[in-house]
Design an enzyme around this catalytic site. Structure first.
Site, PDB file in Angstrom:
ATOM      1  CG  HIS A   1      -0.620   4.059   4.395  1.00  0.00           C
ATOM      2  ND1 HIS A   1      -1.080   3.247   5.406  1.00  0.00           N
ATOM      3  CD2 HIS A   1      -0.364   3.247   3.356  1.00  0.00           C
ATOM      4  CE1 HIS A   1      -1.098   1.984   4.990  1.00  0.00           C
ATOM      5  NE2 HIS A   1      -0.666   1.958   3.751  1.00  0.00           N
TER       6      HIS A   1
ATOM      7  CB  SER B   1      -0.951   0.008   1.201  1.00  0.00           C
ATOM      8  OG  SER B   1      -0.238  -0.163   2.409  1.00  0.00           O
TER       9      SER B   1
ATOM     10  CG  ASP C   1      -2.461   5.071   7.958  1.00  0.00           C
ATOM     11  OD1 ASP C   1      -1.235   4.865   8.090  1.00  0.00           O
ATOM     12  OD2 ASP C   1      -3.049   4.919   6.887  1.00  0.00           O
TER      13      ASP C   1
END
Length: 296
Positions: free
Chosen positions: A268, A21, A265
């Site tokens: 990312h 990702s 998160d």
């Protein structure tokens, strides 16, 4: 980045991002950057018409005016993961084949530029414990230390590239490990980064060079294929800010959002943001390598 120049040099070509990702993060960034430089936005489209990109599969954004595409293949380990599921979708067993690449390899051979990455999934519990999970040939390792497995997997990737990629046609790039900034625990145990609004300015707070990157350096040094190494680990280490953190979940009030401390998160990156810098470095590196249409 000179977007028009990038598109002109990419004319008639295909660039593929292969990885997890974080690789998708970089792919999304480049699609957005290049689309911004195209006058007719309708001439940029995903070939299959999809607008959700967080599942397994092959995604390809076509830039019709330049007859080029910017593609993404999800391959979180680069090597093949075998998963056996029940009829209801429950995972019954999973093995990671350290001696065999993922099944998406034919696409790499026909691309003009391939940007690989792997790293974050090697920290997940099943992977890091390594109990009856790693397989080579018919042998399943009862126990294998994760960094040993990572080295073996990267070596398999490097061997495949050396034996199957025509380096006169295809430029190989490996984007290094992007650091995370969890504080007070990992993503599922109270780790957080949502109140970070500035980068690190004091270098004494930076972490040591990741072991994954030392292993990657060693593997790349033994390859015969020229590989552009986008070594972004130190750059990302500075950026304790700019993560999606709590902003990936919808909250009713800002007070609820800022109080959230679970499942943030901090891996990312927001867009626009850090992955845009990676793509600027990719652009500069392709020009420096000077292969084909990228020759200055």
């Amino acid at each position: 980045m000179n977007v028009t120049d990038f598109l002109e040099r990419l004319r008639g070509q295909r660039i593929i991002f292969v990885g997890d990702s974080l690789g998708r993060n970089m792919w999304e960034s480049l699609v957005c950057i290049l689309r911004h430089g195209v006058k007719n936005k309708k001439s940029v489209y995903e070939r299959s018409g999809r607008n959700q990109f967080k599942t397994r599969g092959y995604y390809s954004f076509k830039f019709r005016d330049y007859n080029c595409s910017v593609d993404f293949i999800r391959s979180i380990f680069l090597v093949k993961e075998l998963v056996r599921e029940s009829k209801t979708g429950t995972v019954l067993d999973a093995k990671l084949r350290l001696d065999e690449l993922d099944a998406t390899t034919p696409a790499y051979q026909t691309a003009d530029i391939v940007v690989f990455n792997t790293g974050h999934w090697w920290t997940h519990s099943k992977t890091s414990k390594g109990l009856n999970y790693y397989q080579e040939g018919n042998h399943v390792h009862r126990s294998l230390e994760v960094m040993d497995a990572y080295r073996r997997g990267l070596t398999t990737w490097a061997r495949w590239v050396d034996n199957n990629i025509d380096s006169t046609r295809t430029q190989v790039v490996f984007r290094g490990y992007s650091l995370t900034h969890f504080r007070g625990g990992q993503w599922n145990s109270g780790g957080r980064c949502h109140r970070e609004t500035e980068p690190i300015f004091n270098q004494s707070y930076l972490t040591e060079y990741p072991e994954k990157m030392r292993i990657l350096d060693q593997v790349l040094s033994k390859m015969k294929t020229p590989v552009i190494h986008l070594n972004i680990s130190r750059l990302t280490d500075y950026r304790k800010d700019a993560h999606p953190s709590v902003y990936r979940v919808r909250y009713d009030t800002e007070e609820e959002r800022m109080a959230a401390v679970t499942k943030q998160d901090c891996s990312h990156w927001c867009l626009p943001g850090v992955p845009d810098t990676w793509n600027e470095l990719l652009y500069a590196s392709l020009l420096q390598a000077g292969k084909g249409s990228w020759r200055l």
